[in-house]
Design a protein around this motif. Sequence first.
Motif, PDB file in Angstrom:
ATOM      1  N   MET A  83      13.715 151.126  88.744  1.00 17.65           N
ATOM      2  CA  MET A  83      12.724 151.328  87.812  1.00 17.65           C
ATOM      3  C   MET A  83      11.605 151.871  88.370  1.00 17.65           C
ATOM      4  SD  MET A  83       9.464 150.538  86.506  1.00 17.65           S
ATOM      5  CE  MET A  83       8.521 149.186  87.688  1.00 17.65           C
ATOM      6  N   SER A  84      10.963 152.858  87.865  1.00 19.14           N
ATOM      7  CA  SER A  84       9.846 153.586  88.466  1.00 19.14           C
ATOM      8  C   SER A  84       8.803 153.744  87.277  1.00 19.14           C
ATOM      9  CB  SER A  84      10.177 154.885  88.835  1.00 19.14           C
ATOM     10  OG  SER A  84       8.993 155.842  89.237  1.00 19.14           O
ATOM     11  N   LEU A  85       7.704 153.076  87.518  1.00 16.48           N
ATOM     12  CA  LEU A  85       6.419 153.259  86.401  1.00 16.48           C
ATOM     13  C   LEU A  85       5.718 154.120  87.198  1.00 16.48           C
ATOM     14  CD1 LEU A  85       5.173 152.464  84.067  1.00 16.48           C
ATOM     15  CD2 LEU A  85       4.084 150.249  85.173  1.00 16.48           C
ATOM     16  N   ILE A  86       5.030 155.217  86.163  1.00 11.99           N
ATOM     17  CA  ILE A  86       4.170 156.248  86.490  1.00 11.99           C
ATOM     18  C   ILE A  86       3.213 155.959  85.510  1.00 11.99           C
ATOM     19  CG2 ILE A  86       3.566 158.684  86.950  1.00 11.99           C
ATOM     20  CD1 ILE A  86       6.551 159.061  87.370  1.00 11.99           C
ATOM     21  N   LEU A  87       1.954 155.716  85.996  1.00  8.59           N
ATOM     22  CA  LEU A  87       0.724 155.825  85.081  1.00  8.59           C
ATOM     23  C   LEU A  87       0.070 156.794  85.076  1.00  8.59           C
ATOM     24  CD1 LEU A  87      -1.046 153.724  83.024  1.00  8.59           C
ATOM     25  CD2 LEU A  87      -2.207 152.981  85.128  1.00  8.59           C
ATOM     26  N   VAL A  88      -0.177 157.372  83.893  1.00  9.11           N
ATOM     27  CA  VAL A  88      -1.213 158.755  84.000  1.00  9.11           C
ATOM     28  C   VAL A  88      -2.248 158.473  83.109  1.00  9.11           C
ATOM     29  CG1 VAL A  88      -1.381 160.965  83.228  1.00  9.11           C
ATOM     30  CG2 VAL A  88       0.752 160.203  84.288  1.00  9.11           C
ATOM     31  N   THR A  89      -3.637 158.324  83.680  1.00 10.53           N
ATOM     32  CA  THR A  89      -4.755 158.044  83.174  1.00 10.53           C
ATOM     33  C   THR A  89      -5.896 159.214  83.090  1.00 10.53           C
ATOM     34  OG1 THR A  89      -6.486 156.396  82.923  1.00 10.53           O
ATOM     35  CG2 THR A  89      -5.898 157.056  85.191  1.00 10.53           C
ATOM     36  N   GLY A  90      -6.700 159.021  82.321  1.00 10.71           N
ATOM     37  CA  GLY A  90      -8.010 160.027  82.431  1.00 10.71           C
ATOM     38  C   GLY A  90      -8.762 160.035  81.151  1.00 10.71           C
ATOM     39  N   GLY A  91      -9.832 160.869  80.953  1.00  2.32           N
ATOM     40  CA  GLY A  91     -10.647 160.757  79.749  1.00  2.32           C
ATOM     41  C   GLY A  91      -9.764 161.276  78.505  1.00  2.32           C
ATOM     42  N   VAL A  92     -10.513 161.503  77.555  1.00  2.81           N
ATOM     43  CA  VAL A  92      -9.798 161.898  76.323  1.00  2.81           C
ATOM     44  C   VAL A  92     -10.105 163.330  76.594  1.00  2.81           C
ATOM     45  CG1 VAL A  92     -10.419 162.508  73.902  1.00  2.81           C
ATOM     46  CG2 VAL A  92     -10.792 159.986  74.964  1.00  2.81           C
ATOM     47  N   ARG A  93      -8.939 164.075  76.264  1.00  2.00           N
ATOM     48  CA  ARG A  93      -8.912 165.752  76.267  1.00  2.00           C
ATOM     49  C   ARG A  93      -8.913 165.951  77.642  1.00  2.00           C
ATOM     50  NH1 ARG A  93      -6.246 167.576  72.583  1.00  2.00           N
ATOM     51  NH2 ARG A  93      -7.210 169.341  72.717  1.00  2.00           N
ATOM     52  N   SER A  94      -8.439 165.149  78.741  1.00  6.65           N
ATOM     53  CA  SER A  94      -8.379 165.774  80.000  1.00  6.65           C
ATOM     54  C   SER A  94      -7.297 166.457  80.415  1.00  6.65           C
ATOM     55  CB  SER A  94      -8.614 164.356  80.870  1.00  6.65           C
ATOM     56  OG  SER A  94      -7.371 163.555  80.559  1.00  6.65           O
ATOM     57  N   GLY A  95      -6.299 166.239  79.543  1.00  8.41           N
ATOM     58  CA  GLY A  95      -4.919 167.049  79.943  1.00  8.41           C
ATOM     59  C   GLY A  95      -3.964 166.027  80.647  1.00  8.41           C
ATOM     60  N   LYS A  96      -4.041 164.719  80.254  1.00  4.82           N
ATOM     61  CA  LYS A  96      -3.023 163.629  80.869  1.00  4.82           C
ATOM     62  C   LYS A  96      -1.845 163.599  80.081  1.00  4.82           C
ATOM     63  CE  LYS A  96      -5.431 160.144  78.161  1.00  4.82           C
ATOM     64  NZ  LYS A  96      -6.308 160.914  77.393  1.00  4.82           N
ATOM     65  N   SER A  97      -1.843 163.921  78.563  1.00  4.08           N
ATOM     66  CA  SER A  97      -0.681 164.075  77.879  1.00  4.08           C
ATOM     67  C   SER A  97       0.339 165.045  78.387  1.00  4.08           C
ATOM     68  CB  SER A  97      -0.981 164.051  76.491  1.00  4.08           C
ATOM     69  OG  SER A  97      -1.409 162.637  76.072  1.00  4.08           O
ATOM     70  N   ARG A  98      -0.445 166.339  78.591  1.00  2.09           N
ATOM     71  CA  ARG A  98       0.458 167.490  78.940  1.00  2.09           C
ATOM     72  C   ARG A  98       1.054 167.235  80.676  1.00  2.09           C
ATOM     73  NH1 ARG A  98       0.071 172.722  76.644  1.00  2.09           N
ATOM     74  NH2 ARG A  98      -1.803 171.991  75.515  1.00  2.09           N
ATOM     75  N   PHE A  99       0.169 166.797  81.165  1.00  2.00           N
ATOM     76  CA  PHE A  99       0.717 166.412  82.632  1.00  2.00           C
ATOM     77  C   PHE A  99       1.704 165.484  82.694  1.00  2.00           C
ATOM     78  CE2 PHE A  99       0.729 163.889  86.319  1.00  2.00           C
ATOM     79  CZ  PHE A  99       0.842 164.745  87.462  1.00  2.00           C
ATOM     80  N   ALA A 100       1.663 164.300  81.726  1.00  2.00           N
ATOM     81  CA  ALA A 100       2.705 163.524  81.649  1.00  2.00           C
ATOM     82  C   ALA A 100       3.845 164.008  80.953  1.00  2.00           C
ATOM     83  CB  ALA A 100       2.457 162.194  80.867  1.00  2.00           C
ATOM     84  N   GLU A 101       3.670 164.906  79.995  1.00  2.00           N
ATOM     85  CA  GLU A 101       5.086 165.606  79.582  1.00  2.00           C
ATOM     86  C   GLU A 101       5.665 166.551  80.466  1.00  2.00           C
ATOM     87  OE1 GLU A 101       3.226 167.825  76.223  1.00  2.00           O
ATOM     88  OE2 GLU A 101       2.853 165.758  75.030  1.00  2.00           O
ATOM     89  N   ASP A 102       5.012 167.257  81.373  1.00  2.00           N
ATOM     90  CA  ASP A 102       5.496 167.933  82.383  1.00  2.00           C
ATOM     91  C   ASP A 102       6.336 167.217  83.440  1.00  2.00           C
ATOM     92  OD1 ASP A 102       4.455 170.177  81.232  1.00  2.00           O
ATOM     93  OD2 ASP A 102       2.890 170.405  82.884  1.00  2.00           O
ATOM     94  N   LEU A 103       5.660 165.950  83.685  1.00  2.57           N
ATOM     95  CA  LEU A 103       6.613 164.885  84.642  1.00  2.57           C
ATOM     96  C   LEU A 103       7.835 164.791  84.059  1.00  2.57           C
ATOM     97  CD1 LEU A 103       3.693 162.397  85.949  1.00  2.57           C
ATOM     98  CD2 LEU A 103       4.899 164.238  87.384  1.00  2.57           C
ATOM     99  N   ALA A 104       7.548 164.280  82.787  1.00  2.26           N
ATOM    100  CA  ALA A 104       9.154 163.957  82.085  1.00  2.26           C
ATOM    101  C   ALA A 104       9.933 165.051  82.000  1.00  2.26           C
ATOM    102  CB  ALA A 104       8.639 163.404  80.502  1.00  2.26           C
ATOM    103  N   ARG A 105       9.474 166.153  81.838  1.00  2.00           N
ATOM    104  CA  ARG A 105      10.477 167.462  81.587  1.00  2.00           C
ATOM    105  C   ARG A 105      11.062 167.744  82.937  1.00  2.00           C
ATOM    106  NH1 ARG A 105       6.878 170.180  79.812  1.00  2.00           N
ATOM    107  NH2 ARG A 105       7.031 170.219  77.501  1.00  2.00           N
ATOM    108  N   ASP A 106      10.339 167.532  83.995  1.00  3.03           N
ATOM    109  CA  ASP A 106      10.864 167.724  85.343  1.00  3.03           C
ATOM    110  C   ASP A 106      11.705 166.813  85.842  1.00  3.03           C
ATOM    111  OD1 ASP A 106       9.292 170.177  85.402  1.00  3.03           O
ATOM    112  OD2 ASP A 106       7.690 169.190  86.671  1.00  3.03           O
ATOM    113  N   ALA A 107      11.808 165.569  85.290  1.00  4.28           N
ATOM    114  CA  ALA A 107      12.365 164.522  85.820  1.00  4.28           C
ATOM    115  C   ALA A 107      13.992 164.558  84.992  1.00  4.28           C
ATOM    116  CB  ALA A 107      11.734 163.147  85.308  1.00  4.28           C
TER     117      ALA A 107
END
Length: 179
Positions: A1-25
């Motif tokens: 298992m690998s757990l990756i936590l992506v945090t940041g402020g509201v509207r910081s781009g964290k969801s888009r970044f996490a989606e890119d990580l998932a898409r690349d994985a």
Amino acid sequence: MSLILVTGGVRSGKSRFAEDLARDAAQDVLYVATGKAWDDEMARRIELHRERRPDTWGLCELGGRLSESLDASKGYSVVLLDCLSTWVSGRLMDIPEQAWRDESITKEIVGEAKAWLDAVAQTNQTVIAVTSEVGLGGVAMSRLGRWFADILGDVNQQAARQADTVYAVIAGLPWRMKG
């Protein structure tokens, strides 16, 4: 298992970044959505997230409990949970005002997050969890806001301790903090 936590402020781009990580994985991704359309503005935010995701991704819309995602995620190599902070706020929205700050409810929510993190640690999947960082701002003006920050702070700290990799996203720029 690998757990990756992506945090940041509201509207910081964290969801888009996490989606890119998932898409690349991987191609077999399950998107676990925690948001509820409380009003028209939230419904639009949810729709924007839907539009960004590939049609090939699976979807699990949580009804309230994090554990619901565990059965739904079987057969996927990558699970993207977006997001822990929205999950906490959704849980608190169901609590009547007279029960706000009830220690047993706090323990229940934090315990549920811990149980989910422990279960995730037993899988062979890559799990990407998104969350908002509320610890950089001032103390909330309302009792509910302070309770939310206290619970989310505990959940985020647990997740960061257990994560293999932690990113903070600020103004769309990811910063690797751990791993």
